[in-house]
Design a protein around this motif. Structure first.
Motif, PDB file in Angstrom:
ATOM      1  N   ILE A 210       0.833  -1.205   0.000  1.00  0.00           N
ATOM      2  CA  ILE A 210       0.000   0.000   0.000  1.00  0.00           C
ATOM      3  C   ILE A 210       0.866   1.253   0.000  1.00  0.00           C
ATOM      4  CG2 ILE A 210      -1.841  -1.172   1.284  1.00  0.00           C
ATOM      5  CD1 ILE A 210      -0.925   0.522   3.752  1.00  0.00           C
ATOM      6  N   ASP A 211       0.219   2.396  -0.202  1.00  0.00           N
ATOM      7  CA  ASP A 211       0.827   3.707   0.025  1.00  0.00           C
ATOM      8  C   ASP A 211       0.722   3.971   1.528  1.00  0.00           C
ATOM      9  OD1 ASP A 211       1.355   6.425   0.414  1.00  0.00           O
ATOM     10  OD2 ASP A 211       0.234   7.080  -1.345  1.00  0.00           O
ATOM     11  N   GLY A 212       1.847   4.014   2.224  1.00  0.00           N
ATOM     12  CA  GLY A 212       1.838   4.167   3.667  1.00  0.00           C
ATOM     13  C   GLY A 212       1.478   5.542   4.178  1.00  0.00           C
ATOM     14  N   HIS A 213       1.230   6.485   3.278  1.00  0.00           N
ATOM     15  CA  HIS A 213       0.782   7.815   3.684  1.00  0.00           C
ATOM     16  C   HIS A 213      -0.701   8.042   3.375  1.00  0.00           C
ATOM     17  CE1 HIS A 213       4.885   8.807   4.582  1.00  0.00           C
ATOM     18  NE2 HIS A 213       5.280   8.636   3.343  1.00  0.00           N
ATOM     19  N   ASP A 214      -1.378   6.992   2.921  1.00  0.00           N
ATOM     20  CA  ASP A 214      -2.783   7.086   2.525  1.00  0.00           C
ATOM     21  C   ASP A 214      -3.638   6.389   3.589  1.00  0.00           C
ATOM     22  OD1 ASP A 214      -5.348   6.337   1.324  1.00  0.00           O
ATOM     23  OD2 ASP A 214      -4.499   7.000  -0.578  1.00  0.00           O
ATOM     24  N   PHE A 215      -4.399   7.177   4.343  1.00  0.00           N
ATOM     25  CA  PHE A 215      -5.190   6.611   5.434  1.00  0.00           C
ATOM     26  C   PHE A 215      -6.205   5.576   4.954  1.00  0.00           C
ATOM     27  CE2 PHE A 215      -3.967  10.587   7.716  1.00  0.00           C
ATOM     28  CZ  PHE A 215      -3.378   9.976   8.812  1.00  0.00           C
ATOM     29  N   ALA A 216      -6.836   5.829   3.828  1.00  0.00           N
ATOM     30  CA  ALA A 216      -7.840   4.891   3.328  1.00  0.00           C
ATOM     31  C   ALA A 216      -7.208   3.537   3.000  1.00  0.00           C
ATOM     32  CB  ALA A 216      -8.540   5.466   2.101  1.00  0.00           C
ATOM     33  N   GLN A 217      -6.006   3.570   2.417  1.00  0.00           N
ATOM     34  CA  GLN A 217      -5.325   2.319   2.090  1.00  0.00           C
ATOM     35  C   GLN A 217      -4.860   1.596   3.352  1.00  0.00           C
ATOM     36  OE1 GLN A 217      -2.477   2.223  -1.148  1.00  0.00           O
ATOM     37  NE2 GLN A 217      -3.422   3.987  -2.149  1.00  0.00           N
ATOM     38  N   ILE A 218      -4.398   2.348   4.348  1.00  0.00           N
ATOM     39  CA  ILE A 218      -4.005   1.720   5.615  1.00  0.00           C
ATOM     40  C   ILE A 218      -5.209   1.033   6.243  1.00  0.00           C
ATOM     41  CG2 ILE A 218      -3.185   2.134   7.960  1.00  0.00           C
ATOM     42  CD1 ILE A 218      -1.568   4.515   6.822  1.00  0.00           C
ATOM     43  N   GLU A 219      -6.316   1.743   6.317  1.00  0.00           N
ATOM     44  CA  GLU A 219      -7.523   1.180   6.928  1.00  0.00           C
ATOM     45  C   GLU A 219      -7.991  -0.071   6.194  1.00  0.00           C
ATOM     46  OE1 GLU A 219     -11.497   3.128   8.613  1.00  0.00           O
ATOM     47  OE2 GLU A 219     -11.459   3.138   6.422  1.00  0.00           O
ATOM     48  N   LYS A 220      -8.027  -0.016   4.872  1.00  0.00           N
ATOM     49  CA  LYS A 220      -8.491  -1.174   4.104  1.00  0.00           C
ATOM     50  C   LYS A 220      -7.586  -2.382   4.309  1.00  0.00           C
ATOM     51  CE  LYS A 220     -10.013  -2.679  -0.476  1.00  0.00           C
ATOM     52  NZ  LYS A 220      -9.406  -4.040  -0.323  1.00  0.00           N
ATOM     53  N   ALA A 221      -6.273  -2.155   4.289  1.00  0.00           N
ATOM     54  CA  ALA A 221      -5.343  -3.274   4.465  1.00  0.00           C
ATOM     55  C   ALA A 221      -5.494  -3.901   5.842  1.00  0.00           C
ATOM     56  CB  ALA A 221      -3.912  -2.804   4.235  1.00  0.00           C
ATOM     57  N   VAL A 222      -5.619  -3.074   6.877  1.00  0.00           N
ATOM     58  CA  VAL A 222      -5.785  -3.604   8.229  1.00  0.00           C
ATOM     59  C   VAL A 222      -7.091  -4.382   8.351  1.00  0.00           C
ATOM     60  CG1 VAL A 222      -6.136  -2.972  10.648  1.00  0.00           C
ATOM     61  CG2 VAL A 222      -4.323  -1.880   9.329  1.00  0.00           C
ATOM     62  N   ASN A 223      -8.165  -3.826   7.825  1.00  0.00           N
ATOM     63  CA  ASN A 223      -9.455  -4.513   7.901  1.00  0.00           C
ATOM     64  C   ASN A 223      -9.450  -5.815   7.094  1.00  0.00           C
ATOM     65  OD1 ASN A 223     -10.548  -2.563   9.572  1.00  0.00           O
ATOM     66  ND2 ASN A 223     -11.529  -1.437   7.924  1.00  0.00           N
ATOM     67  N   ASP A 224      -8.830  -5.783   5.920  1.00  0.00           N
ATOM     68  CA  ASP A 224      -8.735  -7.005   5.120  1.00  0.00           C
ATOM     69  C   ASP A 224      -7.920  -8.063   5.862  1.00  0.00           C
ATOM     70  OD1 ASP A 224     -10.211  -5.834   3.128  1.00  0.00           O
ATOM     71  OD2 ASP A 224      -8.517  -5.500   1.767  1.00  0.00           O
ATOM     72  N   ALA A 225      -6.817  -7.642   6.481  1.00  0.00           N
ATOM     73  CA  ALA A 225      -5.974  -8.585   7.219  1.00  0.00           C
ATOM     74  C   ALA A 225      -6.745  -9.235   8.359  1.00  0.00           C
ATOM     75  CB  ALA A 225      -4.732  -7.852   7.759  1.00  0.00           C
ATOM     76  N   LYS A 226      -7.536  -8.450   9.048  1.00  0.00           N
ATOM     77  CA  LYS A 226      -8.279  -8.988  10.185  1.00  0.00           C
ATOM     78  C   LYS A 226      -9.322 -10.026   9.762  1.00  0.00           C
ATOM     79  CE  LYS A 226      -7.652  -5.128  13.389  1.00  0.00           C
ATOM     80  NZ  LYS A 226      -8.295  -4.053  14.178  1.00  0.00           N
ATOM     81  N   GLY A 227      -9.660 -10.019   8.500  1.00  0.00           N
ATOM     82  CA  GLY A 227     -10.628 -10.994   8.004  1.00  0.00           C
ATOM     83  C   GLY A 227     -10.018 -12.296   7.531  1.00  0.00           C
ATOM     84  N   VAL A 228      -8.696 -12.392   7.524  1.00  0.00           N
ATOM     85  CA  VAL A 228      -8.001 -13.593   7.060  1.00  0.00           C
ATOM     86  C   VAL A 228      -7.568 -14.417   8.270  1.00  0.00           C
ATOM     87  CG1 VAL A 228      -5.995 -14.490   5.820  1.00  0.00           C
ATOM     88  CG2 VAL A 228      -7.220 -12.480   4.953  1.00  0.00           C
ATOM     89  N   LYS A 229      -7.999 -15.661   8.336  1.00  0.00           N
ATOM     90  CA  LYS A 229      -7.691 -16.537   9.465  1.00  0.00           C
ATOM     91  C   LYS A 229      -6.569 -17.514   9.113  1.00  0.00           C
ATOM     92  CE  LYS A 229     -11.050 -14.580  11.673  1.00  0.00           C
ATOM     93  NZ  LYS A 229     -10.727 -13.568  12.697  1.00  0.00           N
ATOM     94  N   GLY A 230      -5.799 -17.864  10.140  1.00  0.00           N
ATOM     95  CA  GLY A 230      -4.804 -18.914   9.981  1.00  0.00           C
ATOM     96  C   GLY A 230      -3.456 -18.476   9.454  1.00  0.00           C
ATOM     97  N   ARG A 231      -3.288 -17.151   9.234  1.00  0.00           N
ATOM     98  CA  ARG A 231      -2.003 -16.644   8.754  1.00  0.00           C
ATOM     99  C   ARG A 231      -1.679 -15.311   9.414  1.00  0.00           C
ATOM    100  NH1 ARG A 231      -2.393 -16.195   2.433  1.00  0.00           N
ATOM    101  NH2 ARG A 231      -4.642 -16.065   2.849  1.00  0.00           N
ATOM    102  N   PRO A 232      -0.404 -15.054   9.727  1.00  0.00           N
ATOM    103  CA  PRO A 232      -0.019 -13.705  10.149  1.00  0.00           C
ATOM    104  C   PRO A 232      -0.095 -12.765   8.954  1.00  0.00           C
ATOM    105  CG  PRO A 232       1.920 -15.077   9.889  1.00  0.00           C
ATOM    106  CD  PRO A 232       0.739 -15.981   9.675  1.00  0.00           C
ATOM    107  N   HIS A 233      -0.016 -11.479   9.199  1.00  0.00           N
ATOM    108  CA  HIS A 233      -0.281 -10.496   8.158  1.00  0.00           C
ATOM    109  C   HIS A 233       0.865  -9.477   8.059  1.00  0.00           C
ATOM    110  CE1 HIS A 233      -4.290 -12.126   8.921  1.00  0.00           C
ATOM    111  NE2 HIS A 233      -4.077 -11.807  10.190  1.00  0.00           N
TER     112      HIS A 233
END
Length: 278
Positions: A210-233
């Motif tokens: 992601i672009d680490g200065h883009d709040f929307a991209q940070i939020e989406k990546a974190v939320n997407d990661a939290k939805g994935v089970k069985g793997r670190p992110h």
């Protein structure tokens, strides 16, 4: 992310940049480059992403943050002060004798610091252990870790990555600050950090870029990661070293820089003028 939330995050990030510059200037020099490149991430975590209690920094069920690139402490100190973990007046004691704010973060000295860091590679290893401990204790919380791109040349980082993947630590969300620069120069000229996403995926991680200065991209990546089970992110953030300290932007030797009060005042004024023009 709605417009009101985005505006709030941008204002908090701007204020955190001001405080980080002033903090470093109080000592006369410091790790400005890597501090400024993670401001958006810290702002998102502390103003929207993390479950914490500033009045009770040792709350057992809190989310934890390990700043593996511990030299970026001034940015984290600014954020902790803003959130009320300690009096903002402490920011002017950075790295002085008897301070609670050493150059590299120390959990024995500073409220809100979850792990002592500075020896590169050790923080991400500790984060793996913390995430495992949360699972063993059935604590419903997240462990976050921030790793540097130069730091990622350490073998210990990859031992930790292999272990986290093998143990399926899906409560661990790590970020790589891919700003392209390290103490000695550009990562491209030292050990290129190409294919980080593929490397982590090979170790069994769920990975994003992601672009680490883009709040929307940070939020989406974190939320997407939290939805994935069985793997670190792993969220790989493309950032600019010294972002917001304009005299350091685009400068090769910006890992640690001398900053006095006049330079700080001038830099903050230039930053506010630039931000106001957007």
């Amino acid at each position: 992310m709605d417009d009101k939330t985005l505006a709030m995050l941008k204002e908090q990030a701007l204020d955190a940049r001001r405080e980080t510059i002033r903090c470093i200037a109080s000592f006369g020099s410091g790790h400005i480059g890597g501090s400024m490149s993670i401001i958006e991430l810290l702002t998102y975590l502390y103003y929207g992403g993390m479950n914490i209690r500033p009045s009770d920094p040792s709350w057992p069920e809190r989310d934890r943050l390990v700043l593996s690139k511990g030299h970026s402490g001034p940015a984290l100190y600014a954020m902790l002060a803003k959130k009320g973990f300690f009096d903002a007046a402490m920011l002017s004691t950075l790295n002085r004798g008897g301070t609670s704010l050493p150059s590299h973060v120390d959990m024995t000295k500073t409220p809100g610091i979850d792990f002592t860091a500075g020896s590169l590679g050790q923080g991400i290893s500790a984060a793996v252990g913390i995430a495992l401990g949360q699972k063993i204790k059935s604590i419903d919380a997240w462990t976050y870790a921030i790793v540097g791109d130069g730091e990622s040349q350490e073998g210990e980082v990859w031992e930790a990555a292999e272990t986290a993947g093998a143990w399926k630590l899906d409560n661990l969300i790590a970020f790589t600050d891919l700003n392209g620069q390290q103490l000695d120069g550009y990562t491209e000229d030292i050990i290129p950090m190409h294919h980080l996403k593929q490397r982590y995926e090979t170790f069994g991680w769920d990975a994003y870029e992601i672009d680490g200065h883009d709040f929307a991209q940070i939020e989406k990546a974190v939320n997407d990661a939290k939805g994935v089970k069985g793997r670190p992110h792993m969220i790989i953030m493309h950032t600019q070293k010294s972002r917001g300290y304009i005299p350091g932007e685009g400068v090769k030797a910006n890992h640690s820089m001398p900053i006095d009060k006049q330079k700080a005042d001038d830099a903050i004024k230039a930053l506010e003028e630039r931000e106001g023009a957007r």
